[in-house]
Design a protein around this motif. Sequence first.
Motif, short mmCIF file in Angstrom:
data_model
loop_
_atom_site.label_atom_id
_atom_site.label_comp_id
_atom_site.label_asym_id
_atom_site.label_seq_id
_atom_site.Cartn_x
_atom_site.Cartn_y
_atom_site.Cartn_z
N ALA A 69 36.22 50.94 31.46
CA ALA A 69 37.00 51.51 30.36
C ALA A 69 38.36 50.88 30.11
O ALA A 69 38.84 50.88 28.98
CB ALA A 69 37.17 53.01 30.57
N ASN A 70 38.99 50.36 31.13
CA ASN A 70 40.31 49.74 30.97
C ASN A 70 40.67 48.98 32.25
O ASN A 70 39.95 49.06 33.25
CB ASN A 70 41.39 50.79 30.63
N GLY A 71 41.79 48.28 32.19
CA GLY A 71 42.18 47.45 33.33
C GLY A 71 42.60 48.26 34.54
O GLY A 71 42.34 47.87 35.68
N ALA A 121 46.39 40.15 44.38
CA ALA A 121 47.15 39.03 43.81
C ALA A 121 47.22 39.25 42.30
O ALA A 121 46.19 39.46 41.65
CB ALA A 121 46.47 37.71 44.13
N VAL A 122 48.42 39.23 41.75
CA VAL A 122 48.58 39.44 40.31
C VAL A 122 48.88 38.10 39.64
O VAL A 122 49.79 37.40 40.05
CB VAL A 122 49.73 40.43 40.03
N HIS A 123 48.07 37.76 38.65
CA HIS A 123 48.31 36.50 37.91
C HIS A 123 49.27 36.81 36.77
O HIS A 123 48.87 36.98 35.62
CB HIS A 123 46.99 35.94 37.41
N ALA A 153 44.52 40.91 34.63
CA ALA A 153 44.71 41.53 33.31
C ALA A 153 45.47 40.61 32.36
O ALA A 153 45.30 40.68 31.15
CB ALA A 153 45.45 42.86 33.46
N GLN A 154 46.32 39.73 32.92
CA GLN A 154 47.15 38.90 32.04
C GLN A 154 46.71 37.45 31.98
O GLN A 154 47.35 36.64 31.31
CB GLN A 154 48.62 38.96 32.53
N ALA A 155 45.63 37.11 32.66
CA ALA A 155 45.36 35.66 32.78
C ALA A 155 43.92 35.26 32.56
O ALA A 155 43.48 34.20 33.03
CB ALA A 155 45.84 35.17 34.14
N PHE A 157 41.12 44.50 28.61
CA PHE A 157 40.96 44.02 27.24
C PHE A 157 41.85 44.81 26.28
O PHE A 157 41.54 44.97 25.10
CB PHE A 157 39.49 44.10 26.79
N PHE A 158 42.95 45.35 26.80
CA PHE A 158 43.96 46.00 25.97
C PHE A 158 44.27 45.07 24.79
O PHE A 158 44.27 43.86 24.96
CB PHE A 158 45.21 46.22 26.85
N PRO A 159 44.49 45.64 23.57
CA PRO A 159 44.57 44.78 22.38
C PRO A 159 45.47 43.55 22.48
O PRO A 159 45.14 42.49 21.95
CB PRO A 159 45.07 45.75 21.31
C1 LIG Z 1 47.68 45.50 31.35
C2 LIG Z 1 47.69 45.43 32.81
C3 LIG Z 1 46.93 46.30 33.61
C4 LIG Z 1 46.23 47.51 33.10
O1 LIG Z 1 45.39 47.35 32.04
P1 LIG Z 1 45.03 48.60 31.10
O2 LIG Z 1 43.82 48.11 30.36
O3 LIG Z 1 46.20 48.83 30.22
O4 LIG Z 1 44.72 49.77 31.96
C5 LIG Z 1 46.92 46.07 34.98
N1 LIG Z 1 47.62 45.08 35.54
C6 LIG Z 1 48.38 44.23 34.81
C7 LIG Z 1 49.12 43.14 35.50
C8 LIG Z 1 48.46 44.38 33.42
O5 LIG Z 1 49.22 43.56 32.71
#
Ligand SMILES: *Cc1c(COP(=O)(O)O)cnc(C)c1O
Length: 371
Positions: free
Chosen positions: A54-56, A126-128, A155-157, A183-185
């Motif tokens: 459903a979301n990230g 690890a966050v990209h 989520a960002q990469a 896949f947030f807009p």
């Molecule tokens: C946007 C984002 C999330 C969460 O994604 P949602 O779809 O808004 O729940 C998680 N981690 C990072 C680094 C993000 O930028």
Amino acid sequence: MVDLKSQYQKIKSEVDAAMQEVIDTTAFINGPQVGLFAKELESYLDVKHVIPCANGTDSLQIAMMALGLEPGDEVITPSFTYIATVEVVALLKLNIVFCEVNPDTFCMDANAIEKLITPKTKAIVAVHLYGQTADMESIMAIANKHNLYVIEDNAQAIGGYYTFKDGTRKANGTIGHVGSTSFFPSKNLGCYGDGGALCTNDSVLAEKMKMVANHGQRQKYIHEIVGCNSRLDTLQAAVLRVKLPHLDEYCAARRKAADYYNQAFANHPNIKTPYCPDNIYHVYHQYTLTLNGVDRDQVQNLLKEKGIPSMIYYPIPAHKQKIFEGVKSFDLDTTESLTTQVISLPIHTEMTDEQQKYIVENFINIVNSLK
Ligand SMILES: *Cc1c(COP(=O)(O)O)cnc(C)c1O
């Protein structure tokens, strides 16, 4: 900061038709487009399994639940990230161990990880950040040595990739045990509402993640484990199927815009442009630079007067948030100083040279006027 309207105009007929098809067939939940999108993303990323959700934020939670992380287990994550990464760790009552970031890449400093490992450590997230892959060669080596799971918060990469010293190239999200994405807009591959996905090459884990995302069931009404309800809408899958073939071109457009900024700001004494190692294909979810010797609030105010938006990602590091009061943290000086120095300028797939010229000229003038 983004221009989703112009992007939509270019694919409007395809998107409209795809959405209309879903409405005509009323297959709103788990329609065929969801599975088709998952297959298409598997082939794009060259990964065995993609599990839409459903979301990230959910994707991170599902990953941690499926890996069997339990209350009290320690998870190492950067503090310099969007709250979702660390919020999920807290939600599952796992113990957060905040890790320092590298001042040049803004991503987790691999050299800071090992001293945080204890017998309770189970995973590294690890966050990209901003579209740049974390130092995965070092992170994977540490994880393998200490038998830890690696979750990539991708989520960002999405669309970016990483080349290892031996020449192997892997898409972001397919390097660790699990990759999670959103896949947030406004993300690099954004739908028209909320959406997310997980990917992995581990078939057992894939099965477990599917179960967790679907009320812990493999068979309808047989609930083997505690799960949640996290589905990608069919309408969103239909939009994503139209947009996925454009992802490479979207990433290239972001990189071109970043190049323009990099050249314009090169060698300016108060502006440090983002650093990207040669082995990383940075997809610039954000164009974030650091300012020194000028008042950042003033820069933002003056930009606003010129009609130029800017953002601070992120003004308060996670370890300074009220919700993490009492969580013991080690040296996070770099994280703390970055939160006072970073500023993000508009970047998206539809930027024109005229827009960028206007932003660059004004930004440089403003910075010079405040020195
Ligand atoms: C946007 C984002 C999330 C969460 O994604 P949602 O779809 O808004 O729940 C998680 N981690 C990072 C680094 C993000 O930028």
